[in-house]
Design an enzyme around this catalytic site. Structure first.
Site, PDB file in Angstrom:
ATOM      1  N   GLU A  55      -4.911   7.116  -5.171  1.00  0.00           N
ATOM      2  CA  GLU A  55      -5.200   6.366  -6.381  1.00  0.00           C
ATOM      3  C   GLU A  55      -6.587   6.717  -6.905  1.00  0.00           C
ATOM      4  OE1 GLU A  55      -4.619   2.206  -5.520  1.00  0.00           O
ATOM      5  OE2 GLU A  55      -2.527   2.493  -4.893  1.00  0.00           O
TER       6      GLU A  55
ATOM      7  N   ARG B   9       0.854  -1.186   0.000  1.00  0.00           N
ATOM      8  CA  ARG B   9       0.000   0.000   0.000  1.00  0.00           C
ATOM      9  C   ARG B   9       0.886   1.231   0.000  1.00  0.00           C
ATOM     10  NH1 ARG B   9      -3.419  -3.085  -1.091  1.00  0.00           N
ATOM     11  NH2 ARG B   9      -5.560  -3.238  -0.310  1.00  0.00           N
TER      12      ARG B   9
ATOM     13  N   HIS C 129      -1.997  -0.425  -9.926  1.00  0.00           N
ATOM     14  CA  HIS C 129      -2.533  -1.296  -8.870  1.00  0.00           C
ATOM     15  C   HIS C 129      -3.177  -2.547  -9.484  1.00  0.00           C
ATOM     16  CE1 HIS C 129      -4.138  -1.216  -4.478  1.00  0.00           C
ATOM     17  NE2 HIS C 129      -3.863  -2.460  -4.865  1.00  0.00           N
TER      18      HIS C 129
END
Length: 333
Positions: free
Chosen positions: A270, A242, A289
């Site tokens: 994000e 993360r 991601h």
């Protein structure tokens, strides 16, 4: 046994509930599905949960609120066809006899593969060579070198299902693997063939550092300027965990020097804005991601949970059972 599947998304339903999964499930439970493409809420779950012994969830499923739990008199099993269960349950569930399990073991294979692929791509500067080739620049074979992975020192920060798989995947490369974690007993580290060490020592000794911690208040910002400056010249930093575990400003500042490189799949915010500096650095490889995107493995997430339900019905141990201790280490929803 009656089971409620609270996956309303048509795409996920199509991916997860193929014939093999349905055949397995129909052997030991009656199954009901929530309506497709309608938002299924916690309030609706509370209205229906009292009729079921088991519930299967995934991304987008409603949270088990206190009201849901108060009406779940028959419920004995919650199976999450995804990773962290923090998005669907609270600590309240662990004070009940309900078994909570997840397909994190399956998803971990995907993220681990992504992490190792980033190590390889970053250590071989795939993005840089591809860019230079499109600019008309060829390589100089007898002068240029790359970091590579074989026989390098690779430091892993955090210990769980993903890092276990990364350790296994790295074995053929003959790398020396360092591990920083308070959750890995020394005898387990020895069995895995890794060396436990402190965080700063790990950065000082590593050619490549890969981050695998969960994001909690305790781990937020744990990687900062102090650690990043200790990474060897020419070293590579990989993050598939993360973004907020790393002080992004400190990472950008260190990358500006050109002394190290990075391969990243996660960020502070994000989606990453198109004008973000990280996207325009020649020593940074960025992905959007995608660590959990392995198609075959995603198809197996609910199959694993259905098999878990079968094990539960047979009184056998669950392979993905989540304990309260483990739950407290998960990234909050």
């Amino acid at each position: 046994m009656r089971t409620l599947v609270t996956i309303a998304d048509a795409g996920l339903r199509d991916m997860f509930w193929h014939d093999r999964v349905l055949d397995k499930m129909n052997r030991y439970t009656e199954v009901d599905f929530v309506p497709l493409d309608a938002r299924f809420t916690s309030e609706q779950l509370a209205e229906r949960i009292g009729d079921y012994d088991a519930c299967i969830t995934s991304w987008g499923s409603p949270f088990f609120t206190s009201e849901v739990m108060a009406r779940a008199g028959r419920l004995k099993f919650i199976g999450h066809g995804a990773g962290s269960v923090a998005s669907i349950v609270s600590e309240e569930v662990f004070a009940t006899p309900i078994a909570v399990t997840s397909a994190n073991k399956v998803l971990a294979h995907s993220t681990a593969e992504c992490a190792v692929s980033l190590m390889l791509a970053g250590a071989w500067d795939h993005a840089g060579y591809s860019t230079r080739l499109r600019q008309g620049r060829w390589s100089v074979n007898n002068r240029e070198t790359v970091l590579g992975v074989t026989r390098r020192v690779i430091g892993l920060v955090g210990y769980g299902e993903i890092s276990k798989q990364v350790i296994r995947m790295l074995q053929p490369f003959g790398a020396t693997i360092l591990l920083h974690s308070s959750y890995c007993p020394p005898e387990e580290a020895e069995a895995l063939g890794v060396q436990l060490c402190g965080l700063n020592e790990l950065f000082e000794r590593s050619d490549i550092v890969s981050l695998h911690n969960t994001w909690t208040p305790r781990t937020e910002g744990m990687i900062g300027a102090e650690q990043l400056r200790r990474l060897r010249d020419g070293g590579l930093f990989v993050n598939t965990a993360r973004g907020p575990i790393v002080c992004e400003q400190a990472l950008v500042a260190e990358l500006r020097t050109g002394r190290i490189s990075a391969a990243l799949d996660v960020y502070d915010h994000e989606p990453l804005p198109a004008d973000h500096e990280l996207l325009h650095m020649p020593n940074v490889l960025c992905l959007p991601h995608i660590g959990g995107f392995h198609g075959l493995l995603k198809r197996e997430l609910c199959e694993f949970i259905v098999e878990e339900l079968g094990r539960f019905a047979a009184g056998e141990p669950l392979q993905g059972r989540v304990s309260l201790e483990h739950f407290r280490r998960l990234t909050p929803r």
